[in-house]
Design a protein around this motif. Sequence first.
Motif, PDB file in Angstrom:
ATOM      1  N   MET A   1     -13.574 -24.622 -61.262  1.00 54.60           N
ATOM      2  CA  MET A   1     -13.195 -23.284 -60.739  1.00 54.60           C
ATOM      3  C   MET A   1     -14.113 -22.216 -60.215  1.00 54.60           C
ATOM      4  N   THR A   2     -13.264 -21.656 -59.423  1.00 56.60           N
ATOM      5  CA  THR A   2     -14.133 -20.501 -58.834  1.00 56.60           C
ATOM      6  C   THR A   2     -13.539 -19.104 -59.382  1.00 56.60           C
ATOM      7  N   VAL A   3     -14.353 -18.059 -59.835  1.00 53.21           N
ATOM      8  CA  VAL A   3     -14.035 -16.911 -60.404  1.00 53.21           C
ATOM      9  C   VAL A   3     -14.550 -15.832 -59.574  1.00 53.21           C
ATOM     10  N   ARG A   4     -13.595 -15.047 -59.056  1.00 51.56           N
ATOM     11  CA  ARG A   4     -13.950 -13.859 -58.125  1.00 51.56           C
ATOM     12  C   ARG A   4     -13.863 -12.679 -59.307  1.00 51.56           C
ATOM     13  N   LEU A   5     -15.000 -12.058 -59.417  1.00 51.99           N
ATOM     14  CA  LEU A   5     -14.973 -10.984 -60.524  1.00 51.99           C
ATOM     15  C   LEU A   5     -15.565  -9.770 -59.923  1.00 51.99           C
ATOM     16  N   THR A   6     -14.500  -8.675 -60.126  1.00 53.29           N
ATOM     17  CA  THR A   6     -14.998  -7.344 -59.650  1.00 53.29           C
ATOM     18  C   THR A   6     -15.161  -6.567 -60.765  1.00 53.29           C
ATOM     19  N   LEU A   7     -16.394  -5.856 -61.075  1.00 55.53           N
ATOM     20  CA  LEU A   7     -16.882  -4.950 -61.912  1.00 55.53           C
ATOM     21  C   LEU A   7     -16.782  -3.877 -61.611  1.00 55.53           C
ATOM     22  N   ILE A   8     -15.992  -2.901 -61.761  1.00 55.79           N
ATOM     23  CA  ILE A   8     -15.969  -1.658 -61.440  1.00 55.79           C
ATOM     24  C   ILE A   8     -16.492  -0.454 -62.590  1.00 55.79           C
ATOM     25  N   SER A   9     -17.478   0.472 -62.206  1.00 58.80           N
ATOM     26  CA  SER A   9     -17.869   1.284 -63.031  1.00 58.80           C
ATOM     27  C   SER A   9     -16.783   2.704 -63.125  1.00 58.80           C
ATOM     28  N   PRO A  10     -16.775   3.200 -64.209  1.00 54.60           N
ATOM     29  CA  PRO A  10     -15.904   4.379 -64.643  1.00 54.60           C
ATOM     30  C   PRO A  10     -16.135   5.594 -63.664  1.00 54.60           C
ATOM     31  N   ALA A  11     -15.395   6.730 -63.617  1.00 60.03           N
ATOM     32  CA  ALA A  11     -15.475   7.800 -62.757  1.00 60.03           C
ATOM     33  C   ALA A  11     -16.210   8.434 -63.711  1.00 60.03           C
ATOM     34  N   THR A  12     -16.586   9.971 -63.361  1.00 62.20           N
ATOM     35  CA  THR A  12     -17.342  10.814 -63.854  1.00 62.20           C
ATOM     36  C   THR A  12     -16.701  11.345 -65.210  1.00 62.20           C
ATOM     37  N   SER A  13     -17.644  11.693 -65.949  1.00 64.36           N
ATOM     38  CA  SER A  13     -17.178  12.537 -67.480  1.00 64.36           C
ATOM     39  C   SER A  13     -18.452  13.373 -67.611  1.00 64.36           C
ATOM     40  N   GLU A  14     -18.067  14.333 -68.505  1.00 65.48           N
ATOM     41  CA  GLU A  14     -19.093  15.307 -68.846  1.00 65.48           C
ATOM     42  C   GLU A  14     -20.355  14.689 -69.532  1.00 65.48           C
ATOM     43  N   ALA A  15     -20.045  13.628 -70.404  1.00 63.30           N
ATOM     44  CA  ALA A  15     -21.287  12.693 -70.699  1.00 63.30           C
ATOM     45  C   ALA A  15     -22.470  12.119 -69.799  1.00 63.30           C
ATOM     46  N   ALA A 127     -17.659 -17.608 -70.515  1.00 69.47           N
ATOM     47  CA  ALA A 127     -16.425 -17.958 -70.755  1.00 69.47           C
ATOM     48  C   ALA A 127     -15.219 -17.885 -69.732  1.00 69.47           C
ATOM     49  N   LEU A 128     -15.447 -16.674 -68.636  1.00 70.77           N
ATOM     50  CA  LEU A 128     -14.551 -16.680 -67.589  1.00 70.77           C
ATOM     51  C   LEU A 128     -14.954 -17.862 -66.505  1.00 70.77           C
ATOM     52  N   ALA A 129     -16.053 -18.212 -66.339  1.00 70.97           N
ATOM     53  CA  ALA A 129     -16.335 -19.568 -65.595  1.00 70.97           C
ATOM     54  C   ALA A 129     -16.033 -20.758 -66.182  1.00 70.97           C
ATOM     55  N   ASP A 130     -15.822 -20.855 -67.444  1.00 69.40           N
ATOM     56  CA  ASP A 130     -15.281 -22.174 -68.001  1.00 69.40           C
ATOM     57  C   ASP A 130     -13.799 -22.314 -67.829  1.00 69.40           C
ATOM     58  N   GLY A 131     -13.123 -21.385 -67.176  1.00 70.32           N
ATOM     59  CA  GLY A 131     -11.604 -21.552 -67.024  1.00 70.32           C
ATOM     60  C   GLY A 131     -11.167 -22.988 -66.187  1.00 70.32           C
ATOM     61  N   ARG A 133      -8.768 -22.787 -63.350  1.00 72.29           N
ATOM     62  CA  ARG A 133      -8.158 -22.332 -62.495  1.00 72.29           C
ATOM     63  C   ARG A 133      -9.045 -21.123 -61.510  1.00 72.29           C
ATOM     64  N   SER A 134      -8.700 -21.104 -60.380  1.00 69.11           N
ATOM     65  CA  SER A 134      -9.395 -20.154 -59.633  1.00 69.11           C
ATOM     66  C   SER A 134      -8.677 -18.942 -59.703  1.00 69.11           C
ATOM     67  N   GLU A 135      -9.170 -17.645 -59.605  1.00 70.97           N
ATOM     68  CA  GLU A 135      -8.573 -16.667 -59.826  1.00 70.97           C
ATOM     69  C   GLU A 135      -9.473 -15.152 -59.728  1.00 70.97           C
ATOM     70  N   HIS A 136      -8.646 -14.044 -59.226  1.00 66.61           N
ATOM     71  CA  HIS A 136      -9.783 -12.941 -59.036  1.00 66.61           C
ATOM     72  C   HIS A 136      -9.293 -12.056 -60.460  1.00 66.61           C
ATOM     73  N   ILE A 137     -10.540 -11.593 -60.885  1.00 70.29           N
ATOM     74  CA  ILE A 137     -10.308 -10.841 -62.200  1.00 70.29           C
ATOM     75  C   ILE A 137     -10.979  -9.505 -61.953  1.00 70.29           C
ATOM     76  N   THR A 138     -10.487  -8.442 -62.474  1.00 73.62           N
ATOM     77  CA  THR A 138     -11.147  -7.219 -62.464  1.00 73.62           C
ATOM     78  C   THR A 138     -11.488  -6.630 -63.638  1.00 73.62           C
ATOM     79  N   ALA A 139     -12.529  -5.915 -63.828  1.00 73.67           N
ATOM     80  CA  ALA A 139     -13.069  -5.437 -65.091  1.00 73.67           C
ATOM     81  C   ALA A 139     -13.452  -4.060 -64.884  1.00 73.67           C
ATOM     82  N   VAL A 140     -13.190  -3.009 -65.528  1.00 78.31           N
ATOM     83  CA  VAL A 140     -13.706  -1.784 -65.583  1.00 78.31           C
ATOM     84  C   VAL A 140     -14.864  -1.495 -66.880  1.00 78.31           C
ATOM     85  N   ALA A 141     -15.963  -1.343 -66.508  1.00 76.36           N
ATOM     86  CA  ALA A 141     -16.946  -1.541 -67.507  1.00 76.36           C
ATOM     87  C   ALA A 141     -18.172  -0.697 -67.373  1.00 76.36           C
TER      88      ALA A 141
END
Length: 190
Positions: A1-15, A127-131, A133-141
């Motif tokens: 299976m091929t995983v296409r993962l997009t990791l998105i960094s969060p927007a700005t905050s005071e911290a 664990a994602l790569a062990d699935g 089926r092929s899929e597109h996954i997005t994670a905000v991290a």
Amino acid sequence: MTVRLTLISPATSEALRDVRFDDQSPLDSAGIARAEAAAAGLNPPARTYVSPSPRCRQTARALGLRPEPSSGLAACDMGRWRGRTLDAVAAAEEEAVAAWLSDPTAAPHGGESLRDVRLRVGAWLDALADGDRSEHITAVAEPDVIRAAVLHALTAPDEMFWRMDIRPLTATHLTGRAHRWNLRIGSTLE
């Protein structure tokens, strides 16, 4: 299976602006506006995940995502440094900060070491790569999680952690299968 993962960094905050170890503070109004503006440019993913931090959850909402929370994507536990600025901690604990910045196994703050973060995030990626089926996954991290994911994907040394700059609201793309990952970095969402 091929995983296409997009990791998105969060927007700005005071911290983020204050260079403060995350204190669970929310996004600022400019960060929310930028994330909402970027939402139109996202392709709908098959699955979405989010770091448990308020700013990641708010970014995901502003992007129009309905993510599943994942403890594997939690930011580094900064222990007693949480909520303090880097400058304040460095002034009070110069040697401890120097150790933390130079030794990936150090955790002078009483929380997680950077190596521990990398191992946790690496297990989540694998664990994602062990699935099956092929899929597109997005994670905000958080940026530290994205750095850890890139190190794991490239099997780069832990010492490279601080050599990556993850800007707010940017996408880092990983494509992987059989625990082998390819990297495309730095695209903006706007």
